[in-house]
Design a protein around this motif. Structure first.
Motif, PDB file in Angstrom:
ATOM      1  N   GLY A 155      49.873  67.582  63.594  1.00 53.32           N
ATOM      2  CA  GLY A 155      48.631  67.545  62.824  1.00 53.32           C
ATOM      3  C   GLY A 155      47.436  67.190  63.691  1.00 53.32           C
ATOM      4  O   GLY A 155      46.354  67.766  63.532  1.00 53.32           O
ATOM      5  N   GLN A 156      47.608  66.245  64.632  1.00 58.44           N
ATOM      6  CA  GLN A 156      46.510  65.882  65.517  1.00 58.44           C
ATOM      7  C   GLN A 156      46.121  67.024  66.454  1.00 58.44           C
ATOM      8  O   GLN A 156      44.939  67.219  66.765  1.00 58.44           O
ATOM      9  CB  GLN A 156      46.905  64.648  66.335  1.00 58.44           C
ATOM     10  CG  GLN A 156      47.099  63.384  65.522  1.00 58.44           C
ATOM     11  CD  GLN A 156      45.808  62.897  64.900  1.00 58.44           C
ATOM     12  OE1 GLN A 156      44.759  62.918  65.525  1.00 58.44           O
ATOM     13  NE2 GLN A 156      45.896  62.450  63.652  1.00 58.44           N
ATOM     14  N   GLN A 157      47.101  67.788  66.880  1.00 62.57           N
ATOM     15  CA  GLN A 157      46.824  68.899  67.796  1.00 62.57           C
ATOM     16  C   GLN A 157      45.984  69.974  67.115  1.00 62.57           C
ATOM     17  O   GLN A 157      45.138  70.608  67.754  1.00 62.57           O
ATOM     18  CB  GLN A 157      48.144  69.487  68.304  1.00 62.57           C
ATOM     19  CG  GLN A 157      47.983  70.478  69.448  1.00 62.57           C
ATOM     20  CD  GLN A 157      49.321  70.928  69.991  1.00 62.57           C
ATOM     21  OE1 GLN A 157      50.371  70.658  69.389  1.00 62.57           O
ATOM     22  NE2 GLN A 157      49.310  71.592  71.126  1.00 62.57           N
ATOM     23  N   LEU A 158      46.209  70.142  65.825  1.00 61.75           N
ATOM     24  CA  LEU A 158      45.432  71.147  65.094  1.00 61.75           C
ATOM     25  C   LEU A 158      44.054  70.627  64.715  1.00 61.75           C
ATOM     26  O   LEU A 158      43.060  71.364  64.792  1.00 61.75           O
ATOM     27  CB  LEU A 158      46.192  71.579  63.840  1.00 61.75           C
ATOM     28  CG  LEU A 158      47.501  72.351  64.077  1.00 61.75           C
ATOM     29  CD1 LEU A 158      48.206  72.634  62.762  1.00 61.75           C
ATOM     30  CD2 LEU A 158      47.239  73.661  64.827  1.00 61.75           C
ATOM     31  N   GLU A 159      43.979  69.343  64.303  1.00 60.50           N
ATOM     32  CA  GLU A 159      42.708  68.820  63.814  1.00 60.50           C
ATOM     33  C   GLU A 159      41.808  68.319  64.945  1.00 60.50           C
ATOM     34  O   GLU A 159      40.640  68.684  65.028  1.00 60.50           O
ATOM     35  CB  GLU A 159      42.981  67.669  62.834  1.00 60.50           C
ATOM     36  CG  GLU A 159      43.704  68.100  61.564  1.00 60.50           C
ATOM     37  CD  GLU A 159      44.005  66.941  60.655  1.00 60.50           C
ATOM     38  OE1 GLU A 159      43.546  65.811  60.970  1.00 60.50           O
ATOM     39  OE2 GLU A 159      44.693  67.136  59.624  1.00 60.50           O
ATOM     40  N   LYS A 160      42.354  67.465  65.830  1.00 61.49           N
ATOM     41  CA  LYS A 160      41.551  66.848  66.877  1.00 61.49           C
ATOM     42  C   LYS A 160      41.275  67.790  68.047  1.00 61.49           C
ATOM     43  O   LYS A 160      40.187  67.797  68.616  1.00 61.49           O
ATOM     44  CB  LYS A 160      42.243  65.586  67.390  1.00 61.49           C
ATOM     45  CG  LYS A 160      42.385  64.476  66.373  1.00 61.49           C
ATOM     46  CD  LYS A 160      41.057  63.798  66.088  1.00 61.49           C
ATOM     47  CE  LYS A 160      41.248  62.618  65.143  1.00 61.49           C
ATOM     48  NZ  LYS A 160      39.954  61.928  64.862  1.00 61.49           N
ATOM     49  N   PHE A 161      42.277  68.570  68.410  1.00 66.79           N
ATOM     50  CA  PHE A 161      42.164  69.377  69.640  1.00 66.79           C
ATOM     51  C   PHE A 161      42.056  70.864  69.350  1.00 66.79           C
ATOM     52  O   PHE A 161      42.130  71.680  70.282  1.00 66.79           O
ATOM     53  CB  PHE A 161      43.373  69.100  70.544  1.00 66.79           C
ATOM     54  CG  PHE A 161      43.495  67.665  70.968  1.00 66.79           C
ATOM     55  CD1 PHE A 161      42.668  67.149  71.949  1.00 66.79           C
ATOM     56  CD2 PHE A 161      44.413  66.821  70.367  1.00 66.79           C
ATOM     57  CE1 PHE A 161      42.764  65.832  72.337  1.00 66.79           C
ATOM     58  CE2 PHE A 161      44.523  65.498  70.743  1.00 66.79           C
ATOM     59  CZ  PHE A 161      43.692  64.991  71.726  1.00 66.79           C
ATOM     60  N   ARG A 162      41.909  71.247  68.092  1.00 65.94           N
ATOM     61  CA  ARG A 162      41.652  72.643  67.725  1.00 65.94           C
ATOM     62  C   ARG A 162      42.710  73.592  68.268  1.00 65.94           C
ATOM     63  O   ARG A 162      42.407  74.707  68.707  1.00 65.94           O
ATOM     64  CB  ARG A 162      40.266  73.082  68.223  1.00 65.94           C
ATOM     65  CG  ARG A 162      39.110  72.214  67.771  1.00 65.94           C
ATOM     66  CD  ARG A 162      38.954  72.228  66.264  1.00 65.94           C
ATOM     67  NE  ARG A 162      37.834  71.405  65.833  1.00 65.94           N
ATOM     68  CZ  ARG A 162      37.500  71.245  64.543  1.00 65.94           C
ATOM     69  NH1 ARG A 162      38.204  71.846  63.605  1.00 65.94           N
ATOM     70  NH2 ARG A 162      36.487  70.472  64.224  1.00 65.94           N
ATOM     71  N   GLY A 163      43.954  73.155  68.244  1.00 64.43           N
ATOM     72  CA  GLY A 163      45.041  74.033  68.655  1.00 64.43           C
ATOM     73  C   GLY A 163      45.175  74.222  70.152  1.00 64.43           C
ATOM     74  O   GLY A 163      45.882  75.152  70.589  1.00 64.43           O
ATOM     75  N   LYS A 164      44.574  73.382  70.963  1.00 60.35           N
ATOM     76  CA  LYS A 164      44.722  73.522  72.415  1.00 60.35           C
ATOM     77  C   LYS A 164      46.146  73.189  72.836  1.00 60.35           C
ATOM     78  O   LYS A 164      46.829  72.376  72.199  1.00 60.35           O
ATOM     79  CB  LYS A 164      43.739  72.597  73.145  1.00 60.35           C
ATOM     80  CG  LYS A 164      42.294  72.986  72.972  1.00 60.35           C
ATOM     81  CD  LYS A 164      41.396  72.307  74.002  1.00 60.35           C
ATOM     82  CE  LYS A 164      41.497  70.814  73.957  1.00 60.35           C
ATOM     83  NZ  LYS A 164      40.544  70.181  74.920  1.00 60.35           N
ATOM     84  N   SER A 165      46.596  73.781  73.912  1.00 64.20           N
ATOM     85  CA  SER A 165      47.942  73.513  74.414  1.00 64.20           C
ATOM     86  C   SER A 165      47.983  72.148  75.103  1.00 64.20           C
ATOM     87  O   SER A 165      46.951  71.574  75.460  1.00 64.20           O
ATOM     88  CB  SER A 165      48.365  74.608  75.396  1.00 64.20           C
ATOM     89  OG  SER A 165      47.516  74.613  76.528  1.00 64.20           O
ATOM     90  N   GLU A 166      49.213  71.643  75.313  1.00 66.24           N
ATOM     91  CA  GLU A 166      49.367  70.324  75.949  1.00 66.24           C
ATOM     92  C   GLU A 166      48.835  70.318  77.375  1.00 66.24           C
ATOM     93  O   GLU A 166      48.343  69.298  77.855  1.00 66.24           O
ATOM     94  CB  GLU A 166      50.839  69.921  75.949  1.00 66.24           C
ATOM     95  CG  GLU A 166      51.405  69.548  74.589  1.00 66.24           C
ATOM     96  CD  GLU A 166      51.863  70.764  73.805  1.00 66.24           C
ATOM     97  OE1 GLU A 166      51.689  71.898  74.322  1.00 66.24           O
ATOM     98  OE2 GLU A 166      52.392  70.615  72.695  1.00 66.24           O
ATOM     99  N   GLU A 167      48.953  71.452  78.070  1.00 62.53           N
ATOM    100  CA  GLU A 167      48.472  71.504  79.445  1.00 62.53           C
ATOM    101  C   GLU A 167      46.951  71.392  79.520  1.00 62.53           C
ATOM    102  O   GLU A 167      46.401  70.991  80.556  1.00 62.53           O
ATOM    103  CB  GLU A 167      48.927  72.804  80.119  1.00 62.53           C
ATOM    104  CG  GLU A 167      50.395  72.870  80.460  1.00 62.53           C
ATOM    105  CD  GLU A 167      51.255  73.142  79.229  1.00 62.53           C
ATOM    106  OE1 GLU A 167      50.676  73.462  78.155  1.00 62.53           O
ATOM    107  OE2 GLU A 167      52.497  73.031  79.334  1.00 62.53           O
TER     108      GLU A 167
END
Length: 336
Positions: free
Chosen positions: A100-112
């Motif tokens: 959920g944080q990856q979609l909301e906070k980082f707008r779907g950016k990859s871990e790299e």
């Protein structure tokens, strides 16, 4: 590679992929990055990083992020691999939280593409919120050693000090806070030393604690020995008293006279004008002629009782005078 030569046909050349030592190219998988990825992942797993499933207190979450950062620094992990390796150790609730944080906070950016500082900030804001940090700060201020050892107290002091960096900005302030929470038996001997190095202060407190424990064990050993000797002595004394003959002399209980208010045998002679000793008239007990004889008899009886206790009583026949009974002969027999 050059093929076999056939007359009239040009030779066929097969291209060969150049390989160099340490190349990241995986020929079998056909993925140029997988070999490098597997190398970091294997190294990361060999250091046994802890799992994080969420749903724990703030201190446990803080310990996890610190442990993961320590492992990443130890393996010299590159920046673009830190977040992906840390996420690899999330499970259950914590893994769903990260998606959920990856979609909301980082707008779907990859871990790299996510930096480690960004991931750490998001993790702390969620699992170690400001309210929990304030509670940790208050716990640090009120921390006391209590029944804990110096090593246990130092470990908790260090863990909570992360939430109060403004209170221990210098080594002297850190020593002051640590010394304030020690027990009286350790703090009072260390105060005059004015130690300003934290490691030296912890070591001094630990050595002092060990010395006090050794002295305590010595005193406990002496106390147990003293109690044992006391019990043995009491047992011997009790056994000796049991072996001794016990002579209980009980006097007869006489009723209280209603005339004179005293206890005495026989008829009361008060106001009768007779002697209380012999019962004869014309004189009183103080002037009774039998007073001297009675004193002699009492002293003789006392010596006879002492003689009987010292040695066994020997029964000797009593010589009777002609015309006397046995009881009269005993009364008239001279005292030895």
């Amino acid at each position: 590679m050059v093929g076999s030569a056939t007359p009239g046909v040009p030779p066929v050349v097969t291209p060969v992929t150049p390989t160099t030592p340490g190349s990241s190219t995986n020929v079998e998988a056909g993925d140029p990055v997988s070999a490098e990825v597997d190398k970091h992942l294997k190294h990361f797993q060999s250091l046994k990083p802890p799992l994080f499933k969420g749903g724990v207190d703030a201190r446990s979450a803080e310990d996890w992020i610190i442990r993961i950062e320590k492992v990443l620094n130890g393996m010299r992990c590159p920046e673009n691999r830190r977040v992906s390796l840390a996420i690899f150790m999330l499970e259950g609730e914590a893994e769903r939280w990260w998606r959920g944080q990856q979609l909301e906070k980082f707008r779907g950016k990859s871990e790299e593409q996510i930096m480690w500082e960004e991931f750490e900030q998001v993790f702390r804001d969620w699992y170690v919120p400001p309210s929990a940090r304030q509670a940790m700060l208050e716990s640090f201020v009120n921390l006391k050693q209590g029944a804990k050892t110096v090593i246990q107290y130092e470990a908790e002091f260090t863990a909570l000090s992360r939430y109060a960096p403004q209170l221990i900005s210098t080594s002297e302030e850190k020593c002051y806070r640590f010394l304030k929470g020690l027990r009286d038996s350790l703090r009072q001997p260390l105060i005059p030393l004015r130690i300003k190095d934290f490691a030296e202060l912890v070591e001094s407190a630990r050595l002092l604690e060990n010395d006090i424990e050794v002295m305590k064990q010595k005193w406990e050993t002496k106390d147990r020995k003293r109690q044992f000797d006391h019990r043995v002595g009491s047992s011997k004394k009790q056994k000796f008293n049991q072996n001794q003959p016990q002579q209980s002399m009980r006097l007869p209980i006489l009723p209280v006279c209603t005339t004179c208010g005293k206890s005495h045998p026989g008829r009361c002679l008060m106001n009768s004008g007779k002697c209380y000793l012999c019962g004869e008239p014309s004189h009183i007990k103080r002037n009774c002629p039998r007073n001297g004889q009675r004193v002699t008899e009492i002293r003789s009886n006392q010596r006879t009782d002492q003689y009987r206790v010292a040695r066994p009583q020997m029964h000797q026949p009593v010589l009777k005078i002609k015309g006397e009974t046995s009881s009269e002969a005993v009364k008239s027999a001279p005292t030895r």
